[in-house]
Design a protein around this motif. Structure first.
Motif, PDB file in Angstrom:
ATOM      1  N   PRO A   1     -47.144  16.011 -52.467  1.00  0.00           N
ATOM      2  CA  PRO A   1     -47.067  15.897 -51.269  1.00  0.00           C
ATOM      3  C   PRO A   1     -46.742  14.347 -50.709  1.00  0.00           C
ATOM      4  O   PRO A   1     -47.202  13.707 -51.164  1.00  0.00           O
ATOM      5  CB  PRO A   1     -48.013  16.506 -50.576  1.00  0.00           C
ATOM      6  CG  PRO A   1     -48.509  17.131 -51.195  1.00  0.00           C
ATOM      7  CD  PRO A   1     -47.685  16.398 -52.745  1.00  0.00           C
ATOM      8  N   ARG A   2     -45.279  14.239 -50.061  1.00  0.00           N
ATOM      9  CA  ARG A   2     -44.815  12.599 -49.656  1.00  0.00           C
ATOM     10  C   ARG A   2     -45.102  12.602 -48.191  1.00  0.00           C
ATOM     11  O   ARG A   2     -45.119  13.986 -47.533  1.00  0.00           O
ATOM     12  CB  ARG A   2     -43.600  12.456 -49.393  1.00  0.00           C
ATOM     13  CG  ARG A   2     -43.445  11.464 -51.210  1.00  0.00           C
ATOM     14  CD  ARG A   2     -42.141  12.775 -51.646  1.00  0.00           C
ATOM     15  NE  ARG A   2     -41.671  12.008 -52.486  1.00  0.00           N
ATOM     16  CZ  ARG A   2     -41.987  12.541 -54.374  1.00  0.00           C
ATOM     17  NH1 ARG A   2     -43.848  13.758 -53.996  1.00  0.00           N
ATOM     18  NH2 ARG A   2     -41.225  12.077 -55.365  1.00  0.00           N
ATOM     19  N   PRO A   3     -45.481  11.154 -47.584  1.00  0.00           N
ATOM     20  CA  PRO A   3     -45.557  11.689 -45.902  1.00  0.00           C
ATOM     21  C   PRO A   3     -44.309  11.790 -45.042  1.00  0.00           C
ATOM     22  O   PRO A   3     -44.428  12.139 -44.250  1.00  0.00           O
ATOM     23  CB  PRO A   3     -45.725   9.732 -45.562  1.00  0.00           C
ATOM     24  CG  PRO A   3     -46.489   9.696 -47.390  1.00  0.00           C
ATOM     25  CD  PRO A   3     -45.993  10.302 -48.570  1.00  0.00           C
TER      26      PRO A   3
ATOM     27  N   ALA B   1     -37.591  23.373 -45.103  1.00  0.00           N
ATOM     28  CA  ALA B   1     -38.121  23.570 -46.262  1.00  0.00           C
ATOM     29  C   ALA B   1     -37.472  22.176 -46.928  1.00  0.00           C
ATOM     30  O   ALA B   1     -36.989  21.753 -46.022  1.00  0.00           O
ATOM     31  CB  ALA B   1     -36.512  24.767 -47.135  1.00  0.00           C
ATOM     32  N   ASN B   2     -37.882  21.378 -48.849  1.00  0.00           N
ATOM     33  CA  ASN B   2     -37.857  20.005 -48.237  1.00  0.00           C
ATOM     34  C   ASN B   2     -37.199  20.894 -49.818  1.00  0.00           C
ATOM     35  O   ASN B   2     -37.365  20.373 -50.733  1.00  0.00           O
ATOM     36  CB  ASN B   2     -39.207  19.356 -48.582  1.00  0.00           C
ATOM     37  CG  ASN B   2     -39.066  18.437 -49.346  1.00  0.00           C
ATOM     38  OD1 ASN B   2     -37.459  18.375 -49.167  1.00  0.00           O
ATOM     39  ND2 ASN B   2     -39.773  17.658 -49.711  1.00  0.00           N
ATOM     40  N   PRO B   3     -35.885  21.087 -50.143  1.00  0.00           N
ATOM     41  CA  PRO B   3     -35.372  21.342 -51.047  1.00  0.00           C
ATOM     42  C   PRO B   3     -34.869  19.897 -51.524  1.00  0.00           C
ATOM     43  O   PRO B   3     -35.594  18.662 -51.367  1.00  0.00           O
ATOM     44  CB  PRO B   3     -34.179  21.246 -50.210  1.00  0.00           C
ATOM     45  CG  PRO B   3     -33.274  21.061 -49.373  1.00  0.00           C
ATOM     46  CD  PRO B   3     -34.745  20.826 -48.902  1.00  0.00           C
ATOM     47  N   PRO B   4     -34.672  19.842 -52.884  1.00  0.00           N
ATOM     48  CA  PRO B   4     -34.393  19.048 -54.244  1.00  0.00           C
ATOM     49  C   PRO B   4     -32.867  18.492 -52.886  1.00  0.00           C
ATOM     50  O   PRO B   4     -32.297  18.686 -52.803  1.00  0.00           O
ATOM     51  CB  PRO B   4     -33.923  19.406 -55.690  1.00  0.00           C
ATOM     52  CG  PRO B   4     -34.140  21.167 -54.900  1.00  0.00           C
ATOM     53  CD  PRO B   4     -34.599  21.237 -54.415  1.00  0.00           C
ATOM     54  N   TYR B   5     -33.046  16.675 -52.776  1.00  0.00           N
ATOM     55  CA  TYR B   5     -31.982  16.488 -52.257  1.00  0.00           C
ATOM     56  C   TYR B   5     -31.091  14.863 -53.031  1.00  0.00           C
ATOM     57  O   TYR B   5     -30.742  14.376 -52.594  1.00  0.00           O
ATOM     58  CB  TYR B   5     -31.818  16.408 -50.859  1.00  0.00           C
ATOM     59  CG  TYR B   5     -32.879  15.558 -50.276  1.00  0.00           C
ATOM     60  CD1 TYR B   5     -33.374  14.032 -50.333  1.00  0.00           C
ATOM     61  CD2 TYR B   5     -34.174  16.214 -50.216  1.00  0.00           C
ATOM     62  CE1 TYR B   5     -34.046  13.373 -50.482  1.00  0.00           C
ATOM     63  CE2 TYR B   5     -35.199  15.853 -49.350  1.00  0.00           C
ATOM     64  CZ  TYR B   5     -35.700  13.672 -49.328  1.00  0.00           C
ATOM     65  OH  TYR B   5     -36.374  13.524 -49.153  1.00  0.00           O
ATOM     66  N   ILE B   6     -31.984  14.695 -54.145  1.00  0.00           N
ATOM     67  CA  ILE B   6     -31.322  13.186 -55.079  1.00  0.00           C
ATOM     68  C   ILE B   6     -29.738  13.559 -55.728  1.00  0.00           C
ATOM     69  O   ILE B   6     -29.804  14.957 -56.375  1.00  0.00           O
ATOM     70  CB  ILE B   6     -32.424  12.932 -55.881  1.00  0.00           C
ATOM     71  CG1 ILE B   6     -34.032  12.774 -55.189  1.00  0.00           C
ATOM     72  CG2 ILE B   6     -31.805  11.308 -55.974  1.00  0.00           C
ATOM     73  CD1 ILE B   6     -34.260  11.898 -54.434  1.00  0.00           C
ATOM     74  N   PRO B   7     -29.483  12.533 -54.954  1.00  0.00           N
ATOM     75  CA  PRO B   7     -28.099  13.048 -55.920  1.00  0.00           C
ATOM     76  C   PRO B   7     -28.028  12.852 -57.881  1.00  0.00           C
ATOM     77  O   PRO B   7     -28.524  12.235 -58.050  1.00  0.00           O
ATOM     78  CB  PRO B   7     -26.605  11.932 -55.779  1.00  0.00           C
ATOM     79  CG  PRO B   7     -27.050  11.303 -54.326  1.00  0.00           C
ATOM     80  CD  PRO B   7     -28.812  11.980 -53.855  1.00  0.00           C
TER      81      PRO B   7
ATOM     82  N   LEU C   1     -36.474  19.282 -61.272  1.00  0.00           N
ATOM     83  CA  LEU C   1     -36.614  20.662 -60.995  1.00  0.00           C
ATOM     84  C   LEU C   1     -36.267  20.589 -58.831  1.00  0.00           C
ATOM     85  O   LEU C   1     -35.550  21.158 -58.279  1.00  0.00           O
ATOM     86  CB  LEU C   1     -36.837  22.030 -60.830  1.00  0.00           C
ATOM     87  CG  LEU C   1     -36.640  23.328 -60.197  1.00  0.00           C
ATOM     88  CD1 LEU C   1     -35.649  23.834 -60.526  1.00  0.00           C
ATOM     89  CD2 LEU C   1     -37.428  24.635 -60.788  1.00  0.00           C
ATOM     90  N   ALA C   2     -37.486  19.486 -58.879  1.00  0.00           N
ATOM     91  CA  ALA C   2     -37.622  19.310 -57.241  1.00  0.00           C
ATOM     92  C   ALA C   2     -36.853  18.420 -56.401  1.00  0.00           C
ATOM     93  O   ALA C   2     -37.227  17.744 -55.165  1.00  0.00           O
ATOM     94  CB  ALA C   2     -39.081  19.306 -57.120  1.00  0.00           C
ATOM     95  N   LEU C   3     -36.642  17.370 -57.544  1.00  0.00           N
ATOM     96  CA  LEU C   3     -35.452  16.340 -56.805  1.00  0.00           C
ATOM     97  C   LEU C   3     -34.067  16.626 -56.953  1.00  0.00           C
ATOM     98  O   LEU C   3     -33.549  16.504 -56.088  1.00  0.00           O
ATOM     99  CB  LEU C   3     -36.049  14.993 -58.091  1.00  0.00           C
ATOM    100  CG  LEU C   3     -37.497  14.613 -57.692  1.00  0.00           C
ATOM    101  CD1 LEU C   3     -37.727  13.884 -58.504  1.00  0.00           C
ATOM    102  CD2 LEU C   3     -37.978  14.274 -56.578  1.00  0.00           C
ATOM    103  N   ASP C   4     -33.529  17.130 -58.398  1.00  0.00           N
ATOM    104  CA  ASP C   4     -32.157  16.460 -58.338  1.00  0.00           C
ATOM    105  C   ASP C   4     -31.481  18.104 -57.758  1.00  0.00           C
ATOM    106  O   ASP C   4     -31.513  19.348 -57.809  1.00  0.00           O
ATOM    107  CB  ASP C   4     -31.949  17.084 -59.519  1.00  0.00           C
ATOM    108  CG  ASP C   4     -30.176  16.737 -60.013  1.00  0.00           C
ATOM    109  OD1 ASP C   4     -29.702  16.516 -59.287  1.00  0.00           O
ATOM    110  OD2 ASP C   4     -30.099  17.052 -61.158  1.00  0.00           O
TER     111      ASP C   4
END
Ligand code: GLN
Length: 303
Positions: free
Chosen positions: A95-97, A205-211, A229-232
């Protein structure tokens, strides 16, 4: 062998500094605080006390893992988020701020539901439970924080979490139990729950959103240890956002809300995806604590 807490702190800070961990002394103090089970301030205030050798050994092995850039939360096994504690570990996004502002946006959305959509939240003058869906929940921190907040206000919620990865879902399951949300549902599935005729007041949702090609540039804590999976989020980072925005209207009650976390430079692109559906009245994007536009979304229009 370190004789005092100060010795242990010095030794740990040096090990972390040698491994080029940022803010090594602070990280060392956090590690001691977690493992010695004492408040951070006491690590400094009681630095002259003798160090328990068995615990010092644990600090040593924790420091060795931290020196290999394992995230601190994985070593301690817990992370604080939105004033609550969550179980974390390898296999689930920490979890991130930044995501706390998604929780705040969710709270504001629930308050606006009550003000503006009485038919949607009241039946025969009884308040209906607030139906919340958290997609790709990971630890469960976003949905759980909202449900705990509602519970503290004496308001019932019906929480549904989904998570594609079974080992991440295990953390969500444990966190639901930890926060005594026994009636919440957890589906191990890709995004939307496999059910018919269920519609929600709020989808978060906090979906994966990093290119995809940016992943390699992330700090080693994230790149080497956190689940891709949680980032890409695919070529432009927005593939999962697109799927969510496309299908969310089928899962929202009229006047219900969809709120998404996204990258610091994606607010405009996310806005365009929302606008193209012509189904939502959008809010202004919300900033995280670093001042970046981090959360976008809106309310489903009545057709
Ligand atoms: N904010 C996270 C990071 O930068 C990314 C989380 C996500 O893709 N949902 O590490």
């Amino acid at each position: 062998m370190p004789e005092t807490i100060r010795d242990l702190l010095d030794e740990t800070a040096k090990k972390l500094a040698d491994a080029k961990i940022e803010r090594p002394r602070h990280e060392a103090a956090l590690l001691l605080s977690g493992i010695l089970d004492m408040p951070l301030a006491s690590v400094y205030a009681h630095a002259g006390q003798p160090a328990d050798q068995r615990k010092a050994q644990k600090v040593h092995s924790g420091a060795e893992r931290r020196a290999r850039h394992v995230p601190l939360a994985y070593i301690l096994g817990t992370a604080g988020f939105a004033g609550l504690s969550f179980l974390v570990g390898p296999g689930v996004l920490t979890p991130r701020p930044d995501s706390e502002c998604l929780v705040e946006a969710g709270m504001a959305a629930v308050e606006r539901l009550d003000e503006c959509e009485p038919a949607c939240v009241r039946k025969q003058n009884q308040m209906m439970p607030v139906k919340i869906l958290d997609l790709g929940t990971g630890t469960g921190c976003i949905g759980i924080s909202l449900a705990v907040w509602l519970k503290k206000r004496g308001r019932e919620s019906k929480l549904t979490l989904t998570e594609k990865d079974p080992s991440a879902a295990d953390y969500a399951r444990h966190n639901l139990a930890l926060h005594q949300l026994d009636s919440a549902r957890l589906f191990v599935t890709d995004l939307f729950p496999p059910e018919h005729n269920q519609q929600y007041h709020l989808i978060v949702a906090n979906p994966p959103y990093i290119p995809s090609d940016t992943i390699e540039t992330l700090m080693p804590e994230v790149r080497c240890h956190e689940p891709h999976l949680a980032l890409d989020g695919g070529a432009d980072g927005l593939e999962v956002c697109r799927r969510i925005i496309k299908h969310a209207p089928d899962h929202l009650l009229p006047g219900g809300w969809l709120l998404l976390e996204h990258g610091f430079d994606q607010a405009e692109a996310v806005r365009d995806i929302f606008m193209a559906t012509r189904r939502f009245d959008l809010i202004s994007p919300i900033k995280d604590y670093g001042g970046h536009l981090r959360v976008s979304g809106g309310r489903l229009r009545a057709v």
